[in-house]
Motif scaffolding. Structure first.
Motif, short mmCIF file in Angstrom:
data_model
loop_
_atom_site.label_atom_id
_atom_site.label_comp_id
_atom_site.label_asym_id
_atom_site.label_seq_id
_atom_site.Cartn_x
_atom_site.Cartn_y
_atom_site.Cartn_z
N LEU A 44 0.83 -1.20 0.00
CA LEU A 44 0.00 0.00 0.00
C LEU A 44 0.87 1.26 0.00
O LEU A 44 0.57 2.23 -0.70
N ALA A 45 1.94 1.23 0.79
CA ALA A 45 2.84 2.39 0.84
C ALA A 45 3.51 2.61 -0.51
O ALA A 45 3.71 3.76 -0.94
N GLN A 46 3.84 1.53 -1.20
CA GLN A 46 4.42 1.63 -2.54
C GLN A 46 3.52 2.43 -3.47
O GLN A 46 4.00 3.22 -4.30
N GLU A 187 -9.46 5.22 -7.25
CA GLU A 187 -10.15 4.90 -8.50
C GLU A 187 -9.95 3.43 -8.88
O GLU A 187 -10.88 2.75 -9.33
N GLU A 188 -8.73 2.95 -8.67
CA GLU A 188 -8.43 1.56 -9.03
C GLU A 188 -9.12 0.57 -8.10
O GLU A 188 -9.59 -0.49 -8.56
N THR A 189 -9.21 0.89 -6.83
CA THR A 189 -9.93 0.00 -5.91
C THR A 189 -11.44 0.05 -6.18
O THR A 189 -12.12 -0.97 -6.04
N ASP A 190 -11.95 1.21 -6.57
CA ASP A 190 -13.36 1.30 -6.95
C ASP A 190 -13.65 0.40 -8.15
O ASP A 190 -14.71 -0.24 -8.23
N ALA A 191 -12.69 0.35 -9.08
CA ALA A 191 -12.85 -0.52 -10.25
C ALA A 191 -12.89 -1.99 -9.83
O ALA A 191 -13.64 -2.79 -10.38
N LEU A 192 -12.09 -2.35 -8.82
CA LEU A 192 -12.10 -3.72 -8.30
C LEU A 192 -13.46 -4.05 -7.70
O LEU A 192 -14.00 -5.15 -7.91
N LEU A 193 -14.03 -3.10 -6.98
CA LEU A 193 -15.35 -3.31 -6.38
C LEU A 193 -16.41 -3.54 -7.45
O LEU A 193 -17.29 -4.39 -7.29
N GLN A 194 -16.31 -2.80 -8.53
CA GLN A 194 -17.27 -2.96 -9.63
C GLN A 194 -17.12 -4.33 -10.29
O GLN A 194 -18.11 -4.98 -10.64
N GLU A 195 -15.87 -4.78 -10.44
CA GLU A 195 -15.63 -6.10 -11.02
C GLU A 195 -16.24 -7.20 -10.16
O GLU A 195 -16.84 -8.15 -10.66
N ALA A 196 -16.07 -7.07 -8.83
CA ALA A 196 -16.62 -8.06 -7.90
C ALA A 196 -18.15 -8.05 -7.95
O ALA A 196 -18.79 -9.11 -7.91
N ALA A 197 -18.73 -6.86 -8.05
CA ALA A 197 -20.19 -6.73 -8.06
C ALA A 197 -20.81 -7.36 -9.30
O ALA A 197 -21.94 -7.84 -9.29
N GLN A 198 -20.07 -7.39 -10.41
CA GLN A 198 -20.57 -7.95 -11.66
C GLN A 198 -20.81 -9.46 -11.57
O GLN A 198 -21.57 -10.01 -12.36
N LEU A 285 -1.78 -11.87 0.00
CA LEU A 285 -0.88 -10.74 -0.20
C LEU A 285 0.14 -10.56 0.93
O LEU A 285 0.71 -9.48 1.09
N THR A 286 0.39 -11.59 1.69
CA THR A 286 1.30 -11.45 2.83
C THR A 286 2.75 -11.75 2.48
O THR A 286 3.64 -11.51 3.30
N THR A 287 3.00 -12.27 1.30
CA THR A 287 4.36 -12.57 0.88
C THR A 287 4.61 -11.99 -0.51
O THR A 287 3.67 -11.70 -1.26
N ALA A 288 5.88 -11.86 -0.85
CA ALA A 288 6.23 -11.34 -2.16
C ALA A 288 5.84 -12.35 -3.23
O ALA A 288 5.83 -13.55 -2.99
N ALA A 289 5.49 -11.85 -4.40
CA ALA A 289 5.12 -12.72 -5.52
C ALA A 289 6.10 -12.50 -6.67
O ALA A 289 6.73 -11.44 -6.78
N GLU A 290 6.23 -13.50 -7.50
CA GLU A 290 7.16 -13.41 -8.62
C GLU A 290 6.81 -12.23 -9.53
O GLU A 290 5.66 -12.04 -9.91
N ASN A 292 6.97 -9.20 -8.60
CA ASN A 292 6.53 -8.09 -7.74
C ASN A 292 5.31 -7.34 -8.27
O ASN A 292 5.34 -6.12 -8.46
N PRO A 293 4.21 -8.06 -8.53
CA PRO A 293 2.99 -7.38 -9.00
C PRO A 293 2.44 -6.44 -7.93
O PRO A 293 2.68 -6.62 -6.74
N SER A 294 1.67 -5.47 -8.37
CA SER A 294 1.12 -4.46 -7.46
C SER A 294 -0.06 -5.02 -6.67
O SER A 294 -0.57 -6.11 -6.95
N TYR A 295 -0.50 -4.24 -5.70
CA TYR A 295 -1.69 -4.60 -4.93
C TYR A 295 -2.88 -4.82 -5.86
O TYR A 295 -3.59 -5.83 -5.74
N ILE A 296 -3.09 -3.90 -6.78
CA ILE A 296 -4.24 -3.98 -7.68
C ILE A 296 -4.17 -5.24 -8.54
O ILE A 296 -5.18 -5.95 -8.71
#
Length: 315
Positions: A44-46, A187-198, A285-290, A292-296
């Motif tokens: 999140l800080a990133q 804005e990006e998290t709002d887009a995630l919410l819309q995707e989930a709602a669909q 999301l508690t460990t690093a992923a190959e 280094n993808p973002s939170y979104i």
């Protein structure tokens, strides 16, 4: 003459090295050192410090640590906190070591990103044996609620806003950058919410959860939690517990078994097989992923995993 020349050379080398060290130290101290407690907060800080030249961002608990339940500060952690201008934590009771850190560094500026955020209640471990229940109680974590708030996009946006506000107070030169990044992230998290709602799951859809944080995923998709079965170093599900959970899964026709790639996965697979279903493997999301993808990016993959499972189950 040769010895004199060697001495002069060594003195010159030492002087050059000393000057170089002082220069590096000055360059480091010109930046605001921001330390995050563990990887989800770091992600999140990133998002907030992108493009901010006055920030040095460091993560304390290493990316392979996972959640911070019962985490103990190491010597390297203490050394890092000693350099911190600001320490950003998840909050909600996640950082049980915080009191110890503040005893050592009472002047440390701490930003609790959970302040003002409504936490879900913790799901009780699925115990039925009184002796087991008493034993589990001895190891119960003193949380204010379910502290895995970063797994809720809406709450993660609030956490990011808190980070931006705190950094703006300490680094006014980059305040505009922080504000822009926070707005973009919202804005990006709002887009995630819309995707989930669909996905539009039927009302009353139930899920078995095998990671405490996945209660926030259940909420995201409007699922109800049938039960929570959580595995940790102190306890594993008993045969009786698994039998009752399997009976419940069949009775309620549960379609979702939400698990991470951890010790709980084998139990999720066992129960899913009882109803002819498959597990839905999610990333906490508690460990690093190959890569280094973002939170979104990582949260979008989670939403897509739930959507794909429902598509296959409904086919």
């Amino acid at each position: 003459m040769k010895k004199k020349g060697l001495v002069l050379f060594l003195l010159s080398a030492l002087l050059f090295t000393a000057c170089g060290t002082e220069k590096n130290k000055t360059e480091e101290t010109d930046k605001l050192t921001v330390v995050t407690s563990f990887y989800p907060v770091y992600l999140l800080a990133q998002e907030i410090v992108q493009g901010a030249e006055g920030i040095r961002l460091e993560n304390m608990a290493q990316p392979q640590t996972g959640c911070l339940h019962d985490y103990e500060l190491s010597i390297s952690d203490m050394k890092l906190l000693e350099t911190a201008d600001i320490f950003i934590i998840n909050g909600g009771g996640m950082e049980s070591f915080l009191e110890q850190a503040l005893e050592r560094y009472p002047e440390l500026t701490v930003v609790d990103t959970s302040e003002g955020i409504a936490l879900l209640e913790e799901e009780a471990h699925h115990h039925h044996d009184e002796e087991e229940e008493a034993e589990a109680h001895e190891h119960e974590h003193e949380h204010e609620g379910n502290s895995h708030i970063w797994l809720s996009p809406a709450r993660a946006a609030q956490q990011a806003e808190s980070i931006a506000a705190a950094l703006s107070e300490m680094d006014q030169a980059d305040a505009a950058v922080f504000a822009e990044n926070a707005a973009r992230f919202k804005e990006e998290t709002d887009a995630l919410l819309q995707e989930a709602a669909q996905l539009n799951l039927p009302e009353g859809t139930e899920a078995e959860v095998f990671h405490e944080g996945f209660a926030y995923f259940a909420e995201l998709f409007g699922m109800e939690i049938a039960s929570g079965i959580f595995v940790d170093e102190y306890q594993v599900p008993s045969a009786k517990e698994l039998t009752e959970a399997a009976d419940e899964a069949r009775e309620h026709n549960i379609r979702f078994f939400l698990t991470a790639a951890d010790d709980g996965r084998i139990y999720a697979e066992t129960l899913a097989q009882e109803t002819g279903e498959t597990i839905t493997l999610l990333d906490p999301l508690t460990t690093a992923a190959e890569g280094n993808p973002s939170y979104i990016e990582r949260m979008r993959r989670n939403i897509q995993a739930v959507a794909q499972h429902w598509k296959e189950a409904a086919a």
